[in-house]
Design an enzyme around this catalytic site. Structure first.
Site, PDB file in Angstrom:
ATOM      1  NE  ARG A  59       0.046  27.572  50.644  1.00  0.00           N
ATOM      2  CZ  ARG A  59       0.669  28.444  51.310  1.00  0.00           C
ATOM      3  NH1 ARG A  59       0.384  29.162  52.267  1.00  0.00           N
ATOM      4  NH2 ARG A  59       1.599  28.902  50.497  1.00  0.00           N
TER       5      ARG A  59
ATOM      6  NE  ARG B 205      -5.280 -24.311  34.609  1.00  0.00           N
ATOM      7  CZ  ARG B 205      -4.958 -23.299  34.860  1.00  0.00           C
ATOM      8  NH1 ARG B 205      -5.822 -21.893  34.599  1.00  0.00           N
ATOM      9  NH2 ARG B 205      -3.615 -22.977  35.408  1.00  0.00           N
TER      10      ARG B 205
ATOM     11  CB  CYS C  52     -10.343 -22.001  41.058  1.00  0.00           C
ATOM     12  SG  CYS C  52     -11.660 -22.877  40.247  1.00  0.00           S
TER      13      CYS C  52
ATOM     14  CG  HIS D  42      -4.194 -20.469  25.454  1.00  0.00           C
ATOM     15  ND1 HIS D  42      -2.985 -20.349  24.845  1.00  0.00           N
ATOM     16  CD2 HIS D  42      -4.274 -21.680  25.869  1.00  0.00           C
ATOM     17  CE1 HIS D  42      -2.345 -21.499  25.053  1.00  0.00           C
ATOM     18  NE2 HIS D  42      -3.006 -22.378  25.824  1.00  0.00           N
TER      19      HIS D  42
ATOM     20  CB  THR E 127     -15.348 -16.330  39.114  1.00  0.00           C
ATOM     21  OG1 THR E 127     -14.201 -16.309  39.219  1.00  0.00           O
ATOM     22  CG2 THR E 127     -16.217 -16.661  40.185  1.00  0.00           C
ATOM     23  CG  ASN E 128     -11.641 -17.412  34.501  1.00  0.00           C
ATOM     24  OD1 ASN E 128     -11.811 -16.505  35.336  1.00  0.00           O
ATOM     25  ND2 ASN E 128     -10.605 -18.331  34.303  1.00  0.00           N
ATOM     26  CG  ASP E 129     -16.166 -21.382  31.703  1.00  0.00           C
ATOM     27  OD1 ASP E 129     -15.013 -20.538  31.324  1.00  0.00           O
ATOM     28  OD2 ASP E 129     -15.930 -22.442  31.387  1.00  0.00           O
TER      29      ASP E 129
END
Lengths: 854, 854
Positions: free
Chosen positions: B70, B542, B811, B435, B747-749
């Site tokens: 094995r 928002r 955020c 979206h 951090t998205n943009d």
């Protein structure tokens, strides 16, 4: 400096501009070479500050004779406070003045002295004094001696009434009070703000001068100004104005028509008044010698302000000769050739942006303007033509020989043909790097963009001004792309003139610069323009612009919409033939110079038709149902095309397009191997944000090269580089640099992404932002050193560390901006690349950057 | 380690996993606690390498008896090479085996040994051996002793024919050759790649074991596997399978139906075969004790692989018990409560992302799936319903009590009502932060986006799959947002279950974490969901989402299109009333917790109607000509809205909007002053790229605060902060930090701009990019540490230097991603903020980050 030295004879302060101000030092220099400047006392910055604090200057000598006060600011450019003349005239000193000038003139001087003292020291209303003057004029047409006596009496009475005490009979008191008034005027918030706008610090130092008065009164005397270069061209030419029986100030008030300097000047102006040359030939001789001497000692062409008394002249001041931007070049070159200044100084003295005036026709600076709308000065030069609202109409007008001005909301690639046919372009939207602006600069077309005070209604075919005036197709307007204005009608123009002086200056600049200047050129025509402007190579060939011509766009569309590998390959084969031809011509045109070819950059949907009619035509041509074509076009739609599937992202996911382009480039290189200087193309990958993108594309391009080498048997060379235009590309520059031989910073996109600001959409609020001081300048126009610049520096240092041999350039619109070019020189770039028409500007700016960083 | 120690009894290597591999060490540990594991020899990594280089291990003892080989890889997770059983069987040793197992079983073992040796060592075709077996089966239904003798003879002949020499009679040779074959199998490129996908290094170390064979052959014997936790729930429950008369391997081949472990299990499955409990009650008892002991010593619930011989058991292996993600939580909590592991270990052991399985209904892991289309797993959970293509149809379905699945190209703010009414959402376009994805996560709705293999035709009301199947409105489908699939029909589901164990684990996590977890919540409903998930506050409200409700959008549109100051003020006054009410409710709901309210962010055109009908309605309502409304809407059009006039740019150029919002916030605060814990709102300025933007907005907000304080007499407090979401905002963080009390990284943009990549458009090629390794992961899903992360770290260090008290948060969507949360902890953030439904995931990830950085 002790208090003892804070007051000096003006003649002693030639080397003390730092304590006594620029003007006092300048006058001292003129005295030193023997020019007849009225002497007097210079008060230091320190003395002026003490006056400002309310101290009285105990060391100030007693006033003797009649004096004038003048300011001597730390730097000439800041501007000063108007002079105060005629001090020291009192009832006691009047007889002495009478002996000198005669009773009438002496009385007139006294009257003026009372008025100016009252107004400047006590803030009295000048109109009250002027009314006394006009009251007397009502009594007799020219003032009689009695009238002047009355006027002096009335002025003294007015002064007494308003001030509450008698006009001071003590000349020392007059001078002390006048000095205080001048310092106070220098310190008002308004004066401060105006100065600061000219670059002065918040606490700007001021010197003062107490100068002997020279009275040009009397029929044989007078005052005036003279310069020996032509204001418009800079050529040698004596011009000036002279006012007999006048004090220095009168010569500029415009109350009387001045005499001109020479017979030639008088005749050219159609004036009958005798010229200074005819009235005082000896005086003019003296003035010419003095101007020449002043020009030499002050190292620039001068305009002499003078007073003429009998046969003698007195030099009141020498200021830089008046000149247009265009004349500046000629003057600087002539001075350098005459040995007055060095060639380096000549090169440094020209504001590069002002060269544009030489490169394009302009609205005559003295023409009357009727402004219809204001926008951004997107592409310099001016042109007059009739309004057209469509590219087709522009083409039609051109075919009839009518100059046309294309007016659009903004332009798109489909308008390019129309732009080629127009003499100028006006858009109501868009920013400095919008499509219209970029293309217009490339074509050298005058262009105003973002004229948002104009309202365009294409349906009605109407352009409406903010004032409500309506213009329609065919109306004649003028676009001033230098000023950013749309003007009514056809104002007088000046023609482009790249004179001998211009060429000479540019040759000197080329000898002095170390950084290359390339052009952004997409076509052979662009490349030819660039070569004429003595460019060092092409820094950016945007291959997509090659795809918008009629026959090509069809193949491009077929390629994009192909639904089988075969039909895509067919379309690509057609494009390959066209591109090979494009690149062969372009590389041949640029023989011996580097050419950077950027692989396809825009998103594919930019190539698709928009109108239903065009879509239907395309569907027929492709033998596809209209719905199919529409659905595929819709599939390609993007919310934010700038941030979408474009650049290397298209290259990675549809590799056959870049492979076709690489093959076209290499086959063109093979075709040119027999030439004297076979090309070594630089292939540039756009929109890189990850190292792997470069690896993938490089592998494919290298494979194509191997293939072409094998089939042709030609061992050509090429370079692969990356366009750094995303912040991430800049941050990862170290990794990326290991895979390529050059970087070109695409600062247009880098600015867009660093700010999160679309250049096409920014026009709408850019003016507000600059006015509010949010941005000190439009960052698409001049590189944002603090933000975008930091990313560029970070990328260059990381790239050099990883690959010390990497070649660095910049190919954004900033490549034509002098401040940005200086930044590139400091960053150690190898070259900048700009629109062909900005090449001379960039050459000059690069030379200046080299000189300044020596 | 000398060669002498490179071979050890397995029982001695419990603490030497680093030399002998994970499996050998584990078996040794089991032996150490007295479990009956077949002993043997462990070969070190070093010994294995020597075998790989072709050396023969001279120190290897002579083979005695029958053995199995094995593998014992460096880490268990890498997976090994299948075991080789039945070595050491030869014509000479066969009699000994017969004595042990009886002739038939011994012959069967011999036959198997020849086959596996031939196949694994010499690469013979297993089918050839199997054909011999089936040939014999044709002769008699069950193999007779004679049949088996024939089979052995045929197998030996086949071996001889194919290999060219006789089957080796020497057990030592068998073992040496088999060892070599196993090392070779470990080294194939395929094995290497598979391992590396599981995290192994390129040169992964391997140990080997030569283990005594345990034969479960014979009617009283058998082999099987047992675990004492339920695979689906993790609750205590004995489950297993047992195959009489079998070798270990047979239990997993599925050729025979296995017996289950207990009567309960058997009855639940409706099986009639007697259970192991009924067949071998004592054996089961032994196995239960052994499993419990193994669980304890290995610190995790185990699945025991065993052989049963007579009344005794032999433990072949213990591997982690099989479990769903949901069961993992229960098992870890139970182990911690039983003292087997610490609470910290329990918290560390749960993959935070797997909590989603507990939070939402899911497609049953054992259900059959018919996949219609695949997209991005945008919001976890699953739901079944009928297809609707419009938000109106979703509302209609809801009113009739029909669950509806909203299918769109992508969603826009106008679809929000429809999304509220749907049970799940499917879009054919868009990325992880489109979206639809963001809203669905906020609503806790299952959602798949970017299902680009589906073709949507809204005009025909048809959804077509890649296979050409057509679906229409009303068809039943299931959206699996956890897997990113659209499924046909209604597969079996499991329900959401936030059990006691879940709650317990989360409580432990909260005690261990130091970083706050806030929610992105726009409405009072969102805030209530977040509070239920035990959030620490709201990190992002928002405000624009408040404007899309029916009555509000009208006022918003009137405000935007107003052509006089009065009408704009009227509209703003209406909006002020609504916003004040919104904020009062929101702040009351979140009493005692911080709430960050972002000022208006989207470009104004997002609020305008798109269809001609809506525009006409609006024009009538506003008493304006339709052309006027269309022209103004057209004026606001943007090419790249993401980079357009939005965020603080609207605030700076139309200050009355932010002033209205600030007033609404302050008046809400005043209204809540009587409450126990009056709120201190955090007002956040979006899309900042220049310090001056913050100064301008702060001045205006402060002025509104002074005004509200003066008129109300209430001395409320508030904070002003900045959303850092442009690269330039990050670069200029030092300057900006001087003007505010907190930063929240959007951090998205920031990711969009750093990559130059629109999240809405990236979906189209993101999968290609991840597959090609261009991006290691979707940067909108997990924060790009190397690029975006560098900007974040640079900004935090500059901000702290300028303002040591500054509060730092995140955020973006990354606030719910465990890897990104770890990064935030390392960067020293005060909090992360995520969708309400991801709050538990973030709480757990934050606790893990704290534990890992201890």
């Amino acid at each position: 400096m002790g208090q003892g030295q804070s007051i000096q004879p003006i003649s002693k302060v030639a080397d003390q501009a730092g304590q006594f101000g620029a003007r006092a030092a300048k006058l001292a220099m003129l005295m030193r070479i023997g020019l007849p400047v009225p002497n007097g006392l210079a008060l230091s910055f320190d003395a002026t500050q003490r006056i400002g604090r309310g101290e009285s200057l105990s060391e100030l000598p007693k006033t003797s004779g009649f004096v004038a006060l003048r300011t001597s600011p730390g730097e000439a450019a800041w501007g000063g406070v108007p002079a105060m003349l005629n001090l020291g005239v009192t009832s006691q000193t009047l007889p002495g003045l009478e002996a000198k000038l005669g009773r009438k003139s002496a009385l007139d001087v006294f009257r003026r002295g009372i008025m100016s003292y009252g107004v400047r020291v006590h803030g009295l209303d000048p109109e009250d004094f002027e009314n006394l003057y006009y009251d007397q004029l009502k009594l007799s047409k020219t003032l009689t001696e009695t009238g002047l006596e009355e006027l002096v009496k009335d002025s003294l009475a007015l002064y007494h009434d308003e001030v509450g005490e008698a006009f001071p009979e003590n000349p020392d008191k007059q001078v002390q009070m006048a000095l205080r008034a001048m310092v106070k005027a220098w310190s008002t918030p308004t004066a401060r703000i105006l100065r600061m706008a000219k670059g002065a610090p918040e606490e700007a130092p001021l010197g003062l001068m107490i100068q002997k008065m020279v009275f040009g009164l009397g029929p044989e005397n007078g005052a005036g100004a003279l310069q020996m270069v032509d204001e418009g061209t800079g050529a040698s030419s004596i011009t000036g104005r002279f006012l007999p029986d006048a004090l220095g100030q009168d010569a500029t008030t415009g109350l009387r028509t001045p005499h001109l300097a020479t017979v030639i000047e008088r005749e050219a102006a159609g004036q009958t008044l005798p010229s200074l040359e005819e009235m005082h030939p000896d005086g003019l001789s003296l003035l010419k010698s003095a101007t020449t001497a002043a020009t030499k000692v002050l190292s620039d062409a001068q305009r002499l302000e003078f007073t003429l008394i009998g046969p003698n002249i007195h030099v009141l001041d020498a200021i830089p000769a008046r000149r247009t931007s265009r004349a500046t070049v000629r003057i600087a070159v002539d001075l350098a050739k005459a040995g007055v200044i060095s060639r380096e100084d000549a090169v440094l003295r020209i504001e590069p942006g002002h060269l544009a005036e030489s490169l394009h026709p302009q609205v005559d600076p003295y023409a009357t303007r009727t402004v219809l709308g204001t926008g951004l000065a997107a592409s310099p030069g001016a042109a007059t033509g009739k309004i057209v609202f469509t590219p087709e109409a522009a083409q039609a007008a051109q075919s009839q020989g009518d100059p046309a001005i294309l007016v659009r909301f903004e332009t798109s690639p489909e308008d390019i043909r129309g732009m080629h046919s127009a003499v100028a372009v006006l858009t109501v939207r868009g920013g400095m790097t919008s499509h219209a602006a970029v293309i217009a600069r490339g074509l050298g077309l005058p262009c105003v963009v973002g004229a948002s005070d104009l309202r365009l209604d294409l349906r009605k075919g109407m352009l409406t001004t903010a004032a409500g005036e309506t213009l329609v197709a065919g109306d004649i307007i003028t676009i001033d792309g230098t000023a950013g204005q749309a003007l009514a009608g056809a104002p007088k123009m000046t023609q482009a003139e790249m004179t001998g002086a211009f060429t000479e200056l540019m040759n000197w600049a080329d000898e002095m610069r170390s950084m290359g200047v390339r052009a952004n050129a997409d076509t052979t025509q662009d490349a030819e323009v660039a070569r004429n402007f003595k460019v060092d190579g092409i820094g950016l060939c945007r291959t997509e612009h090659m795809f918008f011509q009629d026959d090509r766009i069809d193949s491009m569309r077929e390629m994009i919409l192909a639904n089988s590998t075969e039909s895509r390959q067919d379309a690509l084969a057609k494009l390959l033939d066209m591109q090979r031809k494009d690149f062969t011509e372009l590389l041949r045109t640029m023989a011996g110079m580097p050419v950077t070819i950027r692989l396809l950059d825009p998103p594919l949907h930019e190539f698709l038709p928009h109108s239903e009619e065009e879509i239907a035509t395309l569907a027929t041509a492709m033998n596809l149902p209209v719905e199919e074509v529409m659905a595929r076009a819709e599939d390609l739609h993007e919310f934010n095309p700038m941030l979408g599937k474009r650049g290397v992202r298209v290259g990675v996911t549809m590799p056959e397009i870049y492979e076709m382009q690489a093959r076209a480039i290499f086959e063109a290189v093979v075709a040119l191997q027999a030439e004297a200087d076979p090309p070594v193309p630089e292939i540039m990958i756009p929109l890189v944000s990850a190292t792997r993108e470069v690896e993938l594309i490089k592998d494919r391009v290298d494979a194509v090269a191997r293939d072409v080498r094998a089939s042709s048997g030609v061992a050509f060379a090429y370079d692969i580089g990356v366009m750094i235009e995303t912040p991430r590309g800049a941050l990862r520059a170290g990794d990326i640099a290991r895979h390529c031989t050059f970087f070109s910073f695409g600062t247009n996109d880098l600015t867009q992404m660093t700010y999160g600001l679309s250049r096409d959409d920014a026009g709408r609020f850019m003016r507000d932002y600059v006015n509010l001081g949010v941005f000190t300048e439009d960052p698409f126009h001049s590189l944002d050193i603090e933000g975008v610049g930091e990313l560029v520096l970070l990328a260059t240092s990381r790239a050099r560390e990883a690959n010390p041999d990497i070649k660095l350039g910049l190919c954004g619109e900033h490549g034509g901006d002098p401040a940005s070019i200086r930044f590139c020189k400091i960053a150690g770039f190898d070259y900048v690349s700009c629109s062909p028409f900005r090449v001379p500007i960039a050459r000059l700016a690069a030379a200046q950057a080299s000189l300044l960083s020596r």
